[in-house]
Motif scaffolding. Structure first.
Motif, PDB file in Angstrom:
ATOM      1  N   LEU A  89       0.773  -1.200   0.017  1.00 51.84           N
ATOM      2  CA  LEU A  89       0.028   0.073  -0.014  1.00 51.84           C
ATOM      3  C   LEU A  89       0.823   1.316  -0.075  1.00 51.84           C
ATOM      4  O   LEU A  89       0.396   2.233  -0.851  1.00 51.84           O
ATOM      5  N   SER A  90       1.905   1.192   0.738  1.00 48.82           N
ATOM      6  CA  SER A  90       2.798   2.417   0.705  1.00 48.82           C
ATOM      7  C   SER A  90       3.521   2.652  -0.536  1.00 48.82           C
ATOM      8  O   SER A  90       3.779   3.597  -0.940  1.00 48.82           O
ATOM      9  N   MET A  91       3.853   1.415  -1.081  1.00 48.90           N
ATOM     10  CA  MET A  91       4.515   1.459  -2.513  1.00 48.90           C
ATOM     11  C   MET A  91       3.576   2.226  -3.591  1.00 48.90           C
ATOM     12  O   MET A  91       3.974   3.051  -4.168  1.00 48.90           O
ATOM     13  N   ILE A  92       2.258   1.589  -3.509  1.00 46.54           N
ATOM     14  CA  ILE A  92       1.420   2.362  -4.406  1.00 46.54           C
ATOM     15  C   ILE A  92       0.936   3.825  -4.000  1.00 46.54           C
ATOM     16  O   ILE A  92       1.008   4.341  -5.164  1.00 46.54           O
ATOM     17  N   ILE A  93       0.864   4.143  -2.770  1.00 46.99           N
ATOM     18  CA  ILE A  93       0.782   5.654  -2.605  1.00 46.99           C
ATOM     19  C   ILE A  93       2.047   6.452  -3.208  1.00 46.99           C
ATOM     20  O   ILE A  93       1.798   7.553  -3.850  1.00 46.99           O
ATOM     21  N   THR A  94       3.044   5.973  -2.800  1.00 44.49           N
ATOM     22  CA  THR A  94       4.347   6.565  -3.265  1.00 44.49           C
ATOM     23  C   THR A  94       4.363   6.790  -4.739  1.00 44.49           C
ATOM     24  O   THR A  94       4.862   8.068  -5.404  1.00 44.49           O
ATOM     25  N   PHE A 144       2.006   6.838  -6.872  1.00 42.72           N
ATOM     26  CA  PHE A 144       0.951   7.762  -7.305  1.00 42.72           C
ATOM     27  C   PHE A 144       1.414   9.270  -7.213  1.00 42.72           C
ATOM     28  O   PHE A 144       1.285   9.878  -7.905  1.00 42.72           O
ATOM     29  N   PHE A 145       1.941   9.234  -5.945  1.00 42.63           N
ATOM     30  CA  PHE A 145       2.521  10.672  -5.828  1.00 42.63           C
ATOM     31  C   PHE A 145       3.502  11.339  -6.732  1.00 42.63           C
ATOM     32  O   PHE A 145       3.712  12.398  -7.152  1.00 42.63           O
ATOM     33  N   VAL A 153       3.522  14.515 -13.766  1.00 44.15           N
ATOM     34  CA  VAL A 153       2.570  15.273 -14.618  1.00 44.15           C
ATOM     35  C   VAL A 153       2.395  16.612 -14.278  1.00 44.15           C
ATOM     36  O   VAL A 153       2.491  17.339 -15.367  1.00 44.15           O
ATOM     37  N   SER A 154       2.509  16.982 -13.098  1.00 44.73           N
ATOM     38  CA  SER A 154       2.203  18.373 -12.746  1.00 44.73           C
ATOM     39  C   SER A 154       3.174  19.458 -13.439  1.00 44.73           C
ATOM     40  O   SER A 154       3.025  20.586 -13.309  1.00 44.73           O
ATOM     41  N   LYS A 155       4.477  18.879 -13.892  1.00 50.67           N
ATOM     42  CA  LYS A 155       5.452  19.813 -14.330  1.00 50.67           C
ATOM     43  C   LYS A 155       5.171  20.047 -15.798  1.00 50.67           C
ATOM     44  O   LYS A 155       5.914  21.000 -16.236  1.00 50.67           O
ATOM     45  N   TYR A 156       4.353  19.451 -16.396  1.00 52.10           N
ATOM     46  CA  TYR A 156       3.995  19.823 -17.654  1.00 52.10           C
ATOM     47  C   TYR A 156       3.112  21.017 -17.824  1.00 52.10           C
ATOM     48  O   TYR A 156       2.266  21.199 -17.064  1.00 52.10           O
TER      49      TYR A 156
END
Length: 67
Positions: A14-19, A21-22, A28-31
């Motif tokens: 779960l922590s790997m998936i959350i990491t 995702f972030f 993506v937010s840099k574009y």
């Protein structure tokens, strides 16, 4: 043989998936995406080629003599 302890797997996965995702969100937010994309006007350029103006028997197989 000792048993494999799987009690921490859920938290680890779960922590790997959350990491991931972030990390993906930050990547993506840099574009810079355009807010209102407008379609490009497509102008078709008519090229004059010899085979567009004439239709010969070479290009039309049904007009060949039957054998």
């Amino acid at each position: 043989m000792p048993q494999l302890d799987t009690s921490t797997w859920f938290v680890t996965i779960l922590s790997m998936i959350i990491t991931l995702f972030f990390m993906f969100q930050l990547k993506v937010s840099k574009y810079n995406f355009p807010e209102n994309p407008e379609p490009k006007s497509l102008t078709t350029s008519k090229s004059t080629t010899p085979w567009e103006n004439k239709w010969t028997k070479i290009y039309f197989p049904h007009s060949l003599p039957q054998q």
